[in-house]
Design an enzyme around this catalytic site. Structure first.
Site, short mmCIF file in Angstrom:
data_model
loop_
_atom_site.label_atom_id
_atom_site.label_comp_id
_atom_site.label_asym_id
_atom_site.label_seq_id
_atom_site.Cartn_x
_atom_site.Cartn_y
_atom_site.Cartn_z
CD GLU A 320 -25.43 -31.01 -20.79
OE1 GLU A 320 -24.96 -30.95 -21.94
OE2 GLU A 320 -24.76 -31.41 -19.80
CE LYS A 323 -24.84 -36.02 -21.36
NZ LYS A 323 -23.90 -35.91 -20.23
CD GLU A 329 -25.76 -40.65 -19.30
OE1 GLU A 329 -25.18 -39.54 -19.35
OE2 GLU A 329 -25.16 -41.72 -19.15
#
Length: 427
Positions: A320, A323, A329
């Site tokens: 993602e 993030k 992350e």
């Protein structure tokens, strides 16, 4: 370029067929479907990807109607989320019922929604107001399900960080933090009365990332190793995740709730990280998630609960890109945004091979909804660094094992670290 033309539903079905030529070899798998990104495929194109890894359960951090509609009539079980930002509103029974009608009832029975988790790791956020809202919100949502005749098919729960544990080693001595006992007891009573599961987010990765020289990598990656023996039960543990799960079972038993079902609502390993994020590599991610799926396929439980099926949701389906935080992350995904594997899983029945990135420079259609819950924005800060004590609980005995077994007796750094751990009372 329009993403729907670039990566069509038909092409993803073809990719899925290549990824999983023999899906019956793989047991039940759960996966977290996060959407903090602007380059993900549309939900209808995600269906074959979920099926390609043999997943039969999906956890959403909201109740995105696009996703729930796309998975209609697939039979895949859904756990939908109510973010921390909604807790105060959900105390109001009328608002709770309105939410359930719009986000759950309207999708049943076509979409197989089986659970709602209200709030994410609330009790370890040190926010008394939010903690006070948690149980009333859960009760209101459950009452709404009862009034609509849905409580027999949809349960209500919440997720917790391992930082709720005061003691976790040996697993048989697992106990909850004293300051959380009263609040937890009320929540556990709710679980018992309603038949819902107790959810834990567990990341052995953080234990290794924090101290790679002291924590044996094989122990956290489900690789062959000497393991640890619980002196209280003489049960042997060859991986950290199982030890963490059994510590939770022991903590529940200490409060009289030994019959509650425990599910791991999040666990995973990043395939990429910053220079100081030890262990965040494709090879380690492959070993962690691949070996975990093998264990889940075997339908065997933990040493303390060998006859209980594992209920584990891998984090996450996609990398993602929106993030915040360190590089890790944005790299927990099994898949890249273009639908190709982030790394090979290397297990029988899921022959995921990296076919090379198809490129996503022309993708302009965002799939991240600003209405989605964002309380899982930072995994490492929320669950790893700011709440590291919850993972140090299981790291402490590993330091001692390393200190005694692996030749660190002359290592001043290891000795100093072990002394500090004991000094702050983590047993």
């Amino acid at each position: 370029m329009d993403f729907s033309n670039f990566f069509s539903h038909a092409s993803l079905l073809l990719v899925a067929a290549c990824l999983l030529p023999n899906p019956i070899l793989v047991g039940s798998i759960g996966v977290n479907y996060g959407q903090i990104a602007d380059n993900l495929p549309p939900p209808e194109d995600v269906v074959p990807l979920v099926k390609s890894i043999g997943a039969t359960k999906v956890k959403l951090y909201d109740a995105d109607p696009r996703v729930l509609d796309a998975f209609a009539n697939t039979g895949i079980e859904f756990m939908v989320g109510l973010g921390n930002e909604y807790l105060d509103k959900m105390r109001d029974p009328a608002k709770a019922q309105a939410w359930v009608k719009q986000n759950v009832q309207s999708h049943l029975p076509a979409t197989n929604i089986t659970s709602i988790f209200v709030g994410n790791e609330v009790l370890t956020l040190d926010d008394s107001s939010m903690s006070g809202d948690l149980l009333p919100a859960m009760q209101s949502v459950h009452a709404a399900l009862v009034s609509l005749g849905l409580d027999k098919q949809v349960t209500v729960t919440t997720t917790h960080s391992l930082a709720i544990l005061q003691t976790s080693y040996p697993p048989s001595a697992g106990s909850f933090r004293v300051d959380l006992t009263d609040c937890l007891s009320q929540t556990l009573s709710f679980h018992q009365k309603t038949g819902s599961a107790f959810l834990i987010n567990a990341y052995p990765y953080f234990a290794y990332e924090a101290n790679p020289k002291q924590v044996p990598l094989d122990f956290v990656l489900f690789q062959p190793n000497q393991g640890l023996t619980d002196p209280g039960t003489n049960l042997h543990y060859d991986n950290m995740l199982y030890a963490q799960i059994d510590a939770v079972y022991s903590a529940l038993a200490s409060l009289g709730y030994d019959k509650l079902q425990v599910q791991i609502s999040e666990t995973g390993w990043p395939s990429k990280g910053d220079e100081n994020e030890a262990g965040a590599t494709p090879e380690n991610a492959k070993k962690y998630n691949g070996n975990l799926i093998k264990l889940m396929s075997g339908k065997t439980g933990t040493p303390m609960r060998p006859n209980s099926d594992l209920n584990i949701y891998i984090f996450a389906l996609f990398n993602e890109n929106l993030k915040p935080g360190p590089t890790s992350e944005r790299n927990y995904g099994l898949f890249k945004p273009d639908g190709t594997p982030a790394y090979t899983l290397g297990i029988s029945g899921i022959n995921v091979v990296d076919g090379g990135s198809a490129g996503n420079g022309g993708v302009t259609t965002p799939s991240y909804s600003t209405g989605s819950s964002t309380d899982y924005l930072l995994i490492s800060s929320a669950r790893g660094r700011c709440q590291l004590s919850g993972y140090v609980l299981l790291m402490a005995p590993l330091y001692e094992e390393a200190y005694n077994r692996y030749g660190y007796k002359e290592n001043k750094t290891a000795a100093s670290l072990l002394g500090k751990i004991k000094a702050i009372g983590i047993q």
